[in-house]
Scaffold this active site. Structure first.
Site, PDB file in Angstrom:
ATOM      1  N   ASP A 147     -38.198  99.601  59.253  1.00 38.40           N
ATOM      2  CA  ASP A 147     -37.292 100.666  59.117  1.00 38.40           C
ATOM      3  C   ASP A 147     -38.494 101.650  58.168  1.00 38.40           C
ATOM      4  OD1 ASP A 147     -35.205 102.453  59.594  1.00 38.40           O
ATOM      5  OD2 ASP A 147     -34.471 102.623  57.490  1.00 38.40           O
TER       6      ASP A 147
ATOM      7  N   SER B   6     -32.134 102.440  63.235  1.00 44.11           N
ATOM      8  CA  SER B   6     -31.831 102.436  61.458  1.00 44.11           C
ATOM      9  C   SER B   6     -31.158 101.666  60.365  1.00 44.11           C
ATOM     10  CB  SER B   6     -32.596 103.061  60.995  1.00 44.11           C
ATOM     11  OG  SER B   6     -32.874 103.843  59.562  1.00 44.11           O
TER      12      SER B   6
ATOM     13  N   HIS C 161     -20.199 101.102  55.382  1.00 42.69           N
ATOM     14  CA  HIS C 161     -21.666 101.882  55.335  1.00 42.69           C
ATOM     15  C   HIS C 161     -20.938 103.718  56.314  1.00 42.69           C
ATOM     16  CE1 HIS C 161     -25.611 103.477  55.625  1.00 42.69           C
ATOM     17  NE2 HIS C 161     -25.270 103.803  56.681  1.00 42.69           N
TER      18      HIS C 161
ATOM     19  N   ARG D 190     -40.443 109.593  60.893  1.00 40.92           N
ATOM     20  CA  ARG D 190     -39.381 110.702  61.934  1.00 40.92           C
ATOM     21  C   ARG D 190     -39.485 111.291  60.398  1.00 40.92           C
ATOM     22  NH1 ARG D 190     -34.635 106.603  62.045  1.00 40.92           N
ATOM     23  NH2 ARG D 190     -33.542 108.137  62.683  1.00 40.92           N
TER      24      ARG D 190
ATOM     25  N   LYS E 252     -30.680  97.663  58.626  1.00 38.16           N
ATOM     26  CA  LYS E 252     -30.510  97.496  56.861  1.00 38.16           C
ATOM     27  C   LYS E 252     -29.196  96.461  56.932  1.00 38.16           C
ATOM     28  CE  LYS E 252     -31.400 101.682  56.905  1.00 38.16           C
ATOM     29  NZ  LYS E 252     -32.199 103.037  56.723  1.00 38.16           N
TER      30      LYS E 252
HETATM   31  N1  URA Z   1     -29.822 107.125  57.709  1.00 37.45           N
HETATM   32  C1  URA Z   1     -30.491 106.194  57.975  1.00 37.45           C
HETATM   33  O1  URA Z   1     -31.005 104.839  57.316  1.00 37.45           O
HETATM   34  N2  URA Z   1     -31.185 106.081  58.675  1.00 37.45           N
HETATM   35  C2  URA Z   1     -31.526 107.255  59.185  1.00 37.45           C
HETATM   36  O2  URA Z   1     -32.425 107.055  60.696  1.00 37.45           O
HETATM   37  C3  URA Z   1     -30.526 108.159  59.324  1.00 37.45           C
HETATM   38  C4  URA Z   1     -30.120 108.280  58.280  1.00 37.45           C
END
Ligand code: URA
Length: 440
Positions: A177, A199, A98, A184, A203
């Protein structure tokens, strides 16, 4: 303060906690006990806890932080809000990567087939871009016929055969999320490191990978501009992965200058193919190799000769198989721009600075990125850089070329890059691309 029982207005069921108590606990700097935190995430996903209450909680987290254990529980609760994938029956170890996103960051494209060429499965669930950082799926959709949406069965079969799959993440992963991230975004709480970490990692862990390598970027084109904060985010995510049973390491990498020479979609695919053919810009090769080594080490192949697989065609073979498996034609011509505009050096000297963020914004204004999730992207739009910091140029030499569908977007793109590069008489000091490695 004790977190007691509460009954919500109009609800038939007795709710075991009260959102106001949870908010007060975090507001006053306390740690929210595990059952209350799990309930808060679940009740928010169900719509019992209101947006206003979750926003207050998110602000309290931003101001007061969370303990390592709270972050783990928060992440686990978000994973539990949706489906969790499993590759247990694959018979291969899985490793994922990621990146926190940057300008010209196309590394996933050469990296996934490169790692897969060593017999490791790489399930790379990716997204589309929003704002100045490009989306991996947008780039790949430049390839005629290529399809981002795969069923779970198709993904499994592709991982078993080809070994690498880059496809759209299903909407069933961590729905809590999705809801919280949107909240947010409009309440000034995106920047809370515990919330960013939970977050991203909810995932990634829900995707079911055995191990994970994080490319956490810092600098002007990065989500986290400041090195210290990027390091804190990387440490938090590495701890979180480790605590959740996913072997995780991170590289902290410099995003002050665009990665490679191509910023856009089709041109980034072209550059990725150059890397897979054993060429390509040195920084793209360096980061691809560094991340591949990390991934293969986690997958139990620390001695894999990554450079050899780029040079001898094994990574290219895996790329072609990966594109064909998703109905793409790896030999088809990529979309080309109708209009171009080249900017040249006004003086001779060394390129001392070329800022990532303004070039990312300019590419976005040319149509390579989208402002709203529903907007299309122009696959041929973007910017080709001809130089990078440290290069010596003569007056009149091309610095970069804007690529567009029509010339009407060039003016706003040029405004974005005004003052974004410098030419001086001395070569700038070289800065390392990979600044630090963070392990559990
Ligand atoms: N990318 C995400 O998936 N979540 C965040 O909070 C910030 C960047």
């Amino acid at each position: 303060m004790t977190l007691g029982q509460a009954q919500g207005p109009g609800s038939a069921e007795v709710e075991p906690f009260d959102a106001v108590d949870v908010i007060r606990t975090k507001r006053d700097g306390g740690a929210v006990p595990e059952p209350a935190l799990r309930w808060m995430v679940d009740a928010y996903t169900r719509g019992y806890v209101a947006d206003s209450q979750m926003a207050a909680f998110a602000m309290a987290v931003l101001l007061n932080g969370m303990s390592r254990d709270e972050i783990r529980v928060m992440t686990d609760a978000m994973i539990a809000s949706g489906e969790r994938m499993s590759f247990a029956g694959l018979g291969k170890t899985t490793v994922d990567k990621h990146s926190t996103g940057g300008v010209g960051d196309k590394i996933t494209l050469p990296l996934a087939p490169l790692v897969a060429s060593f017999g490791v499965a790489v399930p790379q669930l990716s997204g589309r871009g929003l704002g100045h950082t490009g989306g991996t799926l947008d780039k790949l959709e430049s390839i005629p016929g290529w399809r981002a949406a795969l069923s779970n069965d198709e993904m499994f079969a592709q991982l078993q055969g080809v070994g690498a799959v880059i496809c759209a993440a299903g909407s069933g992963l961590a729905p809590a999320d999705k809801k919280l991230y949107a909240l947010r975004d409009v309440t000034g709480t995106v920047e809370a490191i515990p919330l960013i970490a939970s977050s991203i990692m909810s995932k990634k862990i829900a995707e079911g990978t055995d191990s994970l390598v994080l490319d956490v970027k810092f600098g002007s084109g990065a989500f986290m501009q400041d090195l210290d904060r990027a390091r804190e985010l990387a440490r938090t995510m590495v701890e979180l992965g480790t605590d959740s049973g996913v072997a995780t390491t991170a590289l902290l990498t410099d995003m002050n200058t665009p990665l490679g020479l191509a910023i856009g979609n089709a041109n980034e695919v072209r550059e990725s193919v150059e890397v897979l053919a054993g060429g390509g810009p040195a920084d793209v090769v360096e980061l691809t190799v560094a991340l591949a080594r990390e991934m293969l080490a986690l997958a139990g192949r620390p001695d894999a000769d990554v450079e050899a697989a780029l040079k001898d065609g094994r990574a290219m073979d895996a790329w072609r198989a990966m594109i064909i498996a998703q109905d793409g034609d790896p030999d088809a011509a990529l979309p080309a721009p109708n209009e171009t505009h080249t900017v040249t050096a006004s003086e001779a000297g060394f390129v001392t600075r070329l800022e990532a963020l303004p070039f990312g914004i300019a590419a976005w204004r040319l149509g390579a990125g989208r402002a709203r999730a529903q907007d299309p992207v122009l696959h041929a739009a973007g910017i080709d850089l001809h130089v990078k910091p440290g290069d010596q140029v003569a007056a009149g030499q091309p610095l970069f070329t804007l690529l567009g569908e029509d010339a009407s977007r060039f003016e706003r793109a040029l405004e974005a890059v005004e003052g974004a590069w410098s030419i001086g008489s001395d070569a700038p000091a070289a800065t390392p691309l990979v600044r630090e490695r963070i392990t559990a």
